[in-house]
Enzyme design. Structure first.
Site, PDB file in Angstrom:
ATOM      1  CB  SER A 336      -0.921   0.017   1.235  1.00 25.40           C
ATOM      2  OG  SER A 336      -1.771  -1.090   1.239  1.00 25.40           O
ATOM      3  CG  HIS A 434      -5.412  -2.224   4.113  1.00 24.99           C
ATOM      4  ND1 HIS A 434      -5.838  -3.251   3.304  1.00 24.99           N
ATOM      5  CD2 HIS A 434      -4.911  -1.268   3.283  1.00 24.99           C
ATOM      6  CE1 HIS A 434      -5.599  -2.936   2.030  1.00 24.99           C
ATOM      7  NE2 HIS A 434      -5.039  -1.742   1.989  1.00 24.99           N
TER       8      HIS A 434
END
Length: 504
Positions: A336, A434
């Site tokens: 990410s 997340h």
């Protein structure tokens, strides 16, 4: 004979003159002495808005007839959609303000039923429940019925998604502080959450054989790592890659949220190895080389669906899909970006410069190294030199500067992700996403994204959020309920280094 466009315009003008209100306004504004029109385009636009809304927004049926009232004609919805699309941005704001203000909740009726509910508390349960149901119904905005009917015409759901995008833009830009508009936004979000519930979504795998229109939209919507060309897109849907999207029957051919996955031997620590310029188009997948699934990009395509849970469900569905294709697959992780990290550092340095607290951020030895590696001239502040270094990204071209900045930026980044909070949750939106899904903040990776965008936004650092499938439910609950972030020893070690060297 008049050309067709001119004839249509002429007929439209005649038609509008048939409306009594328009004729009255026109003759009232005509100055016979000066022989000129005094009405303005703005006043006509306002009159049109009021007339359209009065015609298409039906009164809320009474409580007794709410199940029996016939639906309004479909033409009302189509007329509303057509008129709204014809407006410019400023007129849309005015139109939505009028819709939300004049056709919202009947506050007088709500007050009356609230008073009745208080007086029935000593009555039997059946009476209380009935009054509560009447109160609940009275809280329905009048325009909600129109929105429901718009959703049933062709293209209506997509129209409402775009309409909410306009409302969100108005609210976020503070073009209007109207509480009625915020209530309209809440109503739209609630409706869209029902219409786009996970049970109504279809999971589609995008391949090179998918329709060209879908492939083009996948390319256009990619917000994390821009697609360079068709060959690049072909790689991203080819061997050792997977691309999935959620679609909805009411918006055919329109991907709602898109997830890109790399199938690798181990969890990737840099994006270059995933989207690099090498050809894998002719390779046959070797199942034995697929040990990890790396989610390297997830993009929501519809601004109007902001806040409607789609991405987390997509990841869970894709995990099940990959497990059915590769039963041995056990490693799932994101790779990410860290948007906002560079801006956070620059703001932190500016704050410390202003407060004269530079020594609290880095150790004395590190500040001496800043002076050395930047060849600091007398009279120049070391904080300004460090801020300039990070802002200009010049350090990426120097091995010496990069080697010095690595431990400093890595521990600052760990603290930014782990320690910086908003209402107790992670400040960084990607981290928050997340962590809510139950992932573990697993590994920070140096020089993981050396593209100009990666260096500018996050000083080249990326992070893996690891999905340990037997722990995600527990981790998600801990984060959402107790605001506890589950992190690896590497991340916690970097956080500890930050706390040792810095004093926020």
């Amino acid at each position: 004979m008049l050309p067709q466009p001119l004839m249509c315009a002429f007929r439209g003008t005649l038609k509008s003159w048939r409306h009594r209100a328009v004729i009255k306004a026109a003759f009232g504004a005509f100055d016979f002495g000066k022989c000129r029109w005094l009405s303005s385009p703005t006043s006509r636009a306002v009159s049109d808005m009021e007339e359209i809304l009065a015609r298409v927004v039906s009164p809320l049926p009474t409580y007794e007839t709410k199940e029996k009232s016939p639906p309004p004609p479909e033409a009302n919805s189509l007329e509303f959609m057509h008129f709204y699309r014809s407006l410019d941005k400023g007129d849309k704001l005015d139109f939505l303000a009028r819709l939300s203000r004049d056709f919202g909740v009947d506050h007088k009726s709500v007050s009356e039923f609230a008073g009745k509910l208080l007086h029935t508390q000593l009555r039997d349960l059946a009476t209380i429940l009935q009054v509560e149901d009447r109160l609940r119904y009275s809280l329905t905005p009048r325009y909600k019925q129109l929105l429901n009917h718009i959703s049933r015409v062709e293209g209506g759901v997509k129209f409402l998604v775009d309409l909410r995008a306009d409302v969100l833009d108005i609210v976020s830009s503070k073009s209007s502080e109207s509480p009625d508009l915020r209530d309209l936004n809440g109503t739209l979000k609630s409706l869209l959450s029902e219409w786009f519930s996970v049970g109504l979504l279809k999971l589609e795998r995008i391949t090179w054989q998918s329709p060209c229109e879908i492939l083009q939209k996948i390319s256009q919507y990619e917000a994390v790592h821009p697609v360079r060309n068709w060959a690049d897109l072909k790689r991203r849907v080819g061997p050792y890659r997977r691309c999935y999207a959620f679609t909805h029957a009411a918006m055919p051919g329109e991907p709602l949220v898109v997830l890109h996955v790399a199938l690798t031997e181990e969890i990737s620590d840099n994006i270059q190895s995933i989207v690099r310029e090498i050809s894998i188009l002719d390779l046959e997948e070797d199942v034995n080389k697929v040990n990890a699934a790396v989610f390297y990009s997830i993009s929501s395509t519809q601004t109007g669906l902001q806040g409607v849970e789609l991405g987390n469900y997509l990841i869970k569905r894709v995990v099940r899909e990959l497990q059915s294709e590769f039963p041995h697959l056990a490693q799932f992780s994101s790779l990410s970006p860290i948007p906002g990290f560079s801006l956070w550092i620059q703001g932190l340095l500016s704050q410390y410069r202003k407060e004269g607290r530079g020594l609290d951020l880095l150790s004395e030895q590190e500040w001496q190294e800043v002076e050395q590696v930047t060849d600091l001239t007398p009279g120049t502040n070391a904080i300004d030199a460090l801020r300039k270094l990070i802002t200009t990204s010049e350090w990426m071209r120097s091995e010496r500067l990069s080697r010095f900045l690595e431990p400093v930026l890595m521990r600052l980044c760990a603290w930014y992700l782990y320690g910086e909070k908003r209402r107790g949750y992670a400040l960084n939106p990607v981290a928050n996403f997340h962590l809510q899904n139950g992932a573990t903040m697993w590994r920070l990776n140096w020089h993981a994204d050396t593209s100009p965008k990666g260096v500018t936004n996050s000083c080249s650092i990326m992070v893996n959020y690891r999905y340990f499938l037997n722990e995600t439910s527990k981790n998600g609950a801990l984060y959402l309920q107790k605001k506890v972030i589950t992190a690896s020893d590497q991340v916690l070690g970097l956080v500890s280094q930050f706390q040792k060297n810095s004093k926020l």
